[in-house]
Enzyme design. Structure first.
Site, PDB file in Angstrom:
ATOM      1  N   THR A 108       0.819  -1.219   0.000  1.00  0.00           N
ATOM      2  CA  THR A 108       0.000   0.000   0.000  1.00  0.00           C
ATOM      3  C   THR A 108       0.851   1.267   0.000  1.00  0.00           C
ATOM      4  OG1 THR A 108      -1.662  -1.196   1.251  1.00  0.00           O
ATOM      5  CG2 THR A 108      -1.825   1.202   1.304  1.00  0.00           C
ATOM      6  N   SER A 127      -6.457   0.189  -2.491  1.00  0.00           N
ATOM      7  CA  SER A 127      -7.195  -0.853  -3.215  1.00  0.00           C
ATOM      8  C   SER A 127      -6.685  -1.007  -4.642  1.00  0.00           C
ATOM      9  CB  SER A 127      -8.690  -0.510  -3.249  1.00  0.00           C
ATOM     10  OG  SER A 127      -9.169  -0.345  -1.949  1.00  0.00           O
ATOM     11  N   ASP A 136     -10.360  -4.161   0.659  1.00  0.00           N
ATOM     12  CA  ASP A 136     -11.545  -3.495   1.218  1.00  0.00           C
ATOM     13  C   ASP A 136     -12.799  -4.306   0.838  1.00  0.00           C
ATOM     14  OD1 ASP A 136     -13.087  -0.875   1.977  1.00  0.00           O
ATOM     15  OD2 ASP A 136     -13.838  -1.493   0.015  1.00  0.00           O
ATOM     16  N   GLU A 161      -6.228  -6.435   3.573  1.00  0.00           N
ATOM     17  CA  GLU A 161      -6.302  -7.630   2.707  1.00  0.00           C
ATOM     18  C   GLU A 161      -7.449  -7.474   1.705  1.00  0.00           C
ATOM     19  OE1 GLU A 161      -4.321 -10.258   2.521  1.00  0.00           O
ATOM     20  OE2 GLU A 161      -3.062  -9.822   4.254  1.00  0.00           O
ATOM     21  N   ARG A 168     -28.045 -12.898  33.507  1.00  0.00           N
ATOM     22  CA  ARG A 168     -28.570 -11.591  33.885  1.00  0.00           C
ATOM     23  C   ARG A 168     -30.094 -11.624  33.969  1.00  0.00           C
ATOM     24  NH1 ARG A 168     -26.656  -7.070  36.232  1.00  0.00           N
ATOM     25  NH2 ARG A 168     -27.658  -5.188  35.460  1.00  0.00           N
ATOM     26  N   THR A 217     -11.138  -3.809   6.065  1.00  0.00           N
ATOM     27  CA  THR A 217     -10.420  -2.975   5.092  1.00  0.00           C
ATOM     28  C   THR A 217      -9.149  -3.633   4.580  1.00  0.00           C
ATOM     29  OG1 THR A 217     -11.296  -0.996   6.156  1.00  0.00           O
ATOM     30  CG2 THR A 217      -9.324  -0.716   4.795  1.00  0.00           C
ATOM     31  N   GLY A 258       2.951  -3.013   8.231  1.00  0.00           N
ATOM     32  CA  GLY A 258       3.119  -3.713   9.509  1.00  0.00           C
ATOM     33  C   GLY A 258       4.556  -4.156   9.711  1.00  0.00           C
ATOM     34  N   GLY A 288     -24.701  -2.110  30.459  1.00  0.00           N
ATOM     35  CA  GLY A 288     -23.550  -1.348  30.956  1.00  0.00           C
ATOM     36  C   GLY A 288     -22.326  -2.220  31.158  1.00  0.00           C
TER      37      GLY A 288
END
Ligand SMILES: Cc1cc2nc3c(=O)[nH]c(=O)nc-3n(C[C@H](O)[C@H](O)[C@H](O)COP(=O)(O)OP(=O)(O)OC[C@H]3O[C@@H](n4cnc5c(N)ncnc54)[C@H](O)[C@@H]3O)c2cc1C
Length: 687
Positions: free
Chosen positions: A181, A187, A472, A470, A360, A468, A220, A447
Site C-alpha cells: 500500500t 485498493s 476493502d 487484505e 442476567r 479494510t 506492519g 452497561g
C-alpha cells in the site's frame, strides 16, 4: 382490481386465491395448516425436536482436526502470565510485548507456524485463530511475518529465495514487512508508483519513491521491528529505443531496511511511525520512503517474471495483466486467514454475550422472580440468529480452508479462480457481519458490556480493520459479482461453470420461468424447514439478481461505457455478491448437518441451520414478495417460525456456545465465566 392483491378489505381471500390455496394444500408435502390456527399449535412439530444437546459430541464435530495444536498455544500462554496483555498498556509497550509474545511462542514454545503456510494451511489458520484470540495484535503480527512477508518471499520467489530466507523467517531472525500500500493507492494496486529500475552496469535494481503519494504507508512491522520488506514496485527496464525505458508493471522485491547488527535504518531509506491507531496497537505500522536504494538483481521475486544479466525480461505468462493476476492470486491466503479468524472473534463475542444474557435477570411477572434477559423475545432476536450465523460461518470457512489447501496442492486453474472469488466473498461478508455483531453483543450486555475487562471494546477496535485490509470489503464483493457475471456469460456461450457456481445452471433456468404459484403458498413447517426449499429460495434470489444485473449492465454500457455502467449498477452488484455468498454459506451448512453422524447432534445443528436460513429469507422478504415467490401468508409463517426457532435455540444456547470449546482464558470476560460470573466481576473491581 390489482391482480397481485390476494385478500379483500375484510381479509377474506378472493375466489381465485382460495382455489390456489386449496390446491396447494393438496399438493403440500406437509399437512396444510389453516392460518387461523395459533402459532403454538402450528409449530407442534418443532416442539418435537429433540432439544437434548450433547456439548461434548457437538464440540468434537465442530472442532476439526487441529484442536491439539490450538491447545498447545493456549497452554503456552497459560504458563506465561508475564506474556499476558494487560488491559491498560501504552502503544510502545504493547508493540514490545507483542514481539516478545511472538518470539516466545516460536523459540520457547516450539510452535513453528511458517512451514504450515505451505504444507498444511489448515494447521496454519487454526494456529492463527488461537494466537489471535490471545491478543489480536499478536495474530496480526504473526500474519505479517509468516503470511505476508514470508508468504510473499516463498510464493512469489523461487528456490534461491527459499534457500536463503526460509529458516530465518521461520525463527523470526529476519522479521519482515509486506510493503504494498502507498499513501495514494491502497485498493488500486495496479496504480502503485514506487519504481525499481534495473541498472545493467551494476546488475542491481534501484528502488525509488518518486513522490510523496508513493510513500509506502501502513506497513506492519516497519515502524520498529522489521529488517526486510517485500516491496511492490513498477519494474522499469532500459530499452534501446527513443523511450529509453519500459514499464513492465508491478513486481515484488526483497529490500533490506535495517542493519542486521545495529538495527539502524539503512542508507536511502526513511522510516516514519504511523502512530497510535484505533486498535491493533501491538502492531508497529510504519511508512517507508526510498531514495536510490540499490538491491542485487536476485532480490527480484522472480516466479512470474525474471530479468537476465543483460536486462532481458522473461516470463511464462504472456501479459502484464496475467502476471499481475498470478502475483495477487498467490496472496489470497491472507484473506482466508482473516475470514477464519473473524469467525473466531465472533465466537468469543457471542459466547460472552449469551453466557451473560442467560445469567442476567431484569424484571419479571408481578410477584414472581425476575427473568433472564435472554427470555425476552427481543433479546433472542438479537442474539439467536447471530449464534446461528456463527455456526454457519464456521462450516463455510472450514470449506474455504479445504478448497484453499487443495488449490495449493494442485494449482488447478479452475480452482484458483474459484478460491479467489470465494475467499474475497467470505472475507468481505463475514468480517462485515462480525464488525456489526460486536456492537450488538456489547449492547446486549448493557452497561457491563462497556467494561474493558469484558473484551468487547478491544475485540471491536482490533477487529474493525479486518473490513479494510487484505482488500476493502466493498471492493472484494465487486470481484465476486464480476466473477459471477463472467460465469454467466460463459454459461450462455456453452462453457462449464466453476464448482461453487454450478447451482446457477439449474436455478437460472428456474428463474427464467415464473415463480410457481402453488409452492409460493406452501406454508407448512416441514416445507419451510426443508433444505431444498431454503436453498432454492437463496439461489433463486441470486439468479434473479444476476440475470437483472447482466441486463442492466448491457443497457447502460451503450451510453456510459463499461466503467460508467458498472458504477450505475454498483449497489445492485454488491447485493448480488452478498446474495451469492449467502447461498454458498447455507449450502455448506446444510452439507455439514447432513454429514453429522450423531443423530441428536445433527438435530441440534439442523435447528440452528433452519434458523440461519429462515431469518435470512425473512430479512429479505420484500424481494420474494415483490415477485410473488412467496405469498403473504407464507411470509407470515416464515416470520413466526423464525421467532419460534429463536426461542428453541435459546433453550440450548448455553450448550451451543459451550460447544465452541473456548477456554475460559480466551473468553476471559468475567461476565462470561462459566460459574459465578458476578463474583469474578466483583473481584476484578476489587471487592
Ligand atoms: C492497521 C492497518 C494495517 C495495514 N497493514 C498493511 C501492510 O502490512 N501492508 C500493506 O501493504 N498494506 C497494509 N495496510 C493497508 C490496507 O491494505 C489498505 O488500507 C487497504 O487495502 C485499503 O486501501 P485504502 O486504505 O487506500 O482505501 P481506499 O481504497 O482508498 O478505500 C477508501 C474507501 O473507498 C471505497 N472504494 C475504493 N475503491 C472503490 C471502488 N472501486 N468501488 C467502490 N468503493 C470503493 C472503499 O470501499 C473504502 O470505503 C494496512 C492498513 C491498516 C489500517
Amino acid at each position: 382490481m390489482d391482480h397481485n392483491q390476494t385478500t379483500g378489505a375484510a381479509g377474506e381471500s378472493y375466489p381465485s386465491t382460495r382455489r390456489i390455496q386449496r390446491l396447494s394444500g393438496h399438493l403440500s408435502p406437509s399437512e396444510h395448516i389453516h392460518p387461523s390456527i395459533p402459532p403454538q399449535l402450528r409449530l407442534q412439530a418443532c416442539a418435537r425436536v429433540n432439544l437434548e444437546v450433547d456439548t461434548e459430541k457437538l464440540s468434537v464435530y465442530m472442532r476439526g482436526k487441529h484442536r491439539e495444536l490450538q491447545d498447545k498455544v493456549y497452554e503456552y500462554f497459560n504458563s506465561k502470565p508475564e506474556l499476558k496483555t494487560p488491559l491498560e498498556i501504552s502503544k510502545d509497550d504493547h508493540r514490545e510485548l507483542c514481539m516478545r509474545q511472538l518470539l516466545g511462542l516460536v523459540r520457547e514454545g516450539g510452535i513453528r507456524p511458517f512451514c504450515h503456510v505451505f504444507d498444511d494451511p489448515g494447521k496454519y489458520f487454526a494456529l492463527l485463530e488461537a494466537i489471535g484470540s490471545v491478543d489480536m495484535s499478536l495474530g496480526i503480527k504473526m500474519g505479517v511475518q509468516y503470511s505476508l512477508w514470508g508468504g510473499s518471499v516463498i510464493n512469489l520467489g523461487t528456490k534461491r529465495h527459499r534457500d536463503k530466507y526460509f529458516d530465518a523467517i521461520d525463527s523470526v531472525e529476519y522479521p519482515g514487512c509486506f510493503a504494498m500500500t502507498e499513501l495514494h493507492h491502497g485498493s488500486n494496486v495496479q496504480g502503485l508508483q514506487t519504481v525499481a529500475k534495473f541498472d545493467p552496469l551494476t546488475d542491481e535494481f534501484v528502488i525509488d519513491t518518486p513522490n510523496d503519494g508513493a510513500i509506502k504507508w501502513w506497513i506492519g512491522n516497519a515502524a520498529v521491528h522489521g529488517k526486510f520488506a517485500t516491496v511492490f514496485a513498477r519494474l522499469i527496464l532500459p530499452t534501446h529505443d527513443a523511450r529509453g525505458t519500459t514499464d513492465m508493471g508491478v513486481h515484488a522485491f526483497i529490500v533490506p531496511i535495517r542493519d542486521m547488527k545495529t538495527h539502524q535504518t539503512l542508507p536511502g531509506i526513511e522510516i516514519q511511525d504511523c502512530g497510535h491507531k484505533i486498535g491493533l496497537n501491538g502492531v508497529d505500522n510504519g511508512a517507508l520512503r526510498f531514495c536510490s536504494v540499490r538491491i542485487p538483481r536476485e532480490n527480484l521475486l522472480n516466479r512470474f517474471g525474471d530479468v537476465s544479466r543483460d536486462g532481458k525480461y522473461t516470463s511464462s505468462l504472456p501479459t502484464i495483466n496475467k502476471r499481475f493476476a498470478a502475483t495477487l492470486g498467490e496472496l489470497v491466503g491472507g484473506r482466508v486467514g482473516l475470514a477464519y479468524s473473524s469467525v473466531g472473534v465472533l465466537k468469543i463475542a457471542v459466547t460472552v454475550a449469551i453466557r451473560y444474557s442467560l445469567l442476567r435477570q431484569q424484571f419479571g411477572p408481578p410477584k414472581q422472580p425476575e427473568v433472564s434477559i435472554l427470555d425476552y423475545q427481543s433479546h433472542q432476536h438479537k442474539l439467536m440468529p447471530m449464534l446461528a450465523s456463527t455456526y454457519a460461518f464456521h462450516f463455510a470457512t472450514l470449506h474455504l480452508v479445504e478448497k484453499y489447501s487443495e488449490m495449493k496442492k494442485t494449482h488447478d486453474d479452475q480452482l484458483v479462480s474459484d478460491v479467489h472469488a470465494l475467499s474475497a466473498g467470505l472475507k468481505a461478508y463475514i468480517t462485515s457481519y462480525t464488525a456489526k455483531s460486536l456492537s450488538a453483543c456489547r449492547e446486549a450486555c448493557g452497561g457491563h458490556g462497556y467494561a474493558a475487562v469484558n473484551r468487547f471494546g478491544s475485540l471491536r477496535n482490533d477487529h474493525d480493520i479486518f473490513q479494510t485490509f487484505e482488500g476493502d470489503n466493498t471492493v472484494l464483493l465487486q470481484q465476486v459479482a464480476a466473477d459471477l457475471l463472467k460465469q454467466y456469460k460463459e454459461k450462455f456461450q456453452g462453457g462449464t461453470l466453476a464448482v461453487t457456481w454450478n447451482y446457477l445452471r439449474e436455478s437460472m433456468n428456474t428463474y427464467l420461468s415464473q415463480p410457481n404459484p402453488v409452492t409460493a403458498r406452501w406454508e407448512g413447517e416441514d416445507h419451510l424447514r426443508d433444505p431444498k426449499f431454503q436453498l432454492d429460495a437463496f439461489r433463486y434470489r441470486t439468479s434473479r439478481l444476476l440475470q437483472s444485473a447482466a441486463v442492466r449492465l448491457r443497457k447502460h454500457t451503450k451510453t456510459l461505457g463499461s466503467f460508467g455502467a458498472w458504477n450505475r449498477c454498483l449497489n445492485h452488484l454488491l447485493t448480488l455478491g452478498e446474495s451469492h455468498i449467502e447461498s454458498v454459506i447455507l449450502a455448506k451448512f446444510i452439507e455439514a448437518v447432513q454429514r453429522c453422524p450423531d443423530p441428536s447432534t445433527q438435530a441440534a445443528l439442523k435447528l440452528v441451520c433452519d434458523l440461519y436460513a429462515l431469518e435470512r429469507i425473512w430479512k429479505d422478504i420484500g424481494t420474494y414478495r415483490n415477485v410473488d415467490y412467496m405469498a403473504p401468508n407464507k411470509a407470515k409463517a416464515i416470520h413466526k417460525l423464525t421467532e419460534y426457532l429463536s426461542f428453541l435455540v435459546r433453550n440450548v444456547a448455553r450448550e451451543l456456545v459451550d460447544a465452541f470449546d473456548l477456554p475460559d482464558h480466551v473468553t476471559r470476560a468475567p461476565i462470561a465465566m462459566k460459574s459465578d460470573a458476578y463474583s469474578h466481576y466483583t473481584q476484578y473491581v476489587g471487592f
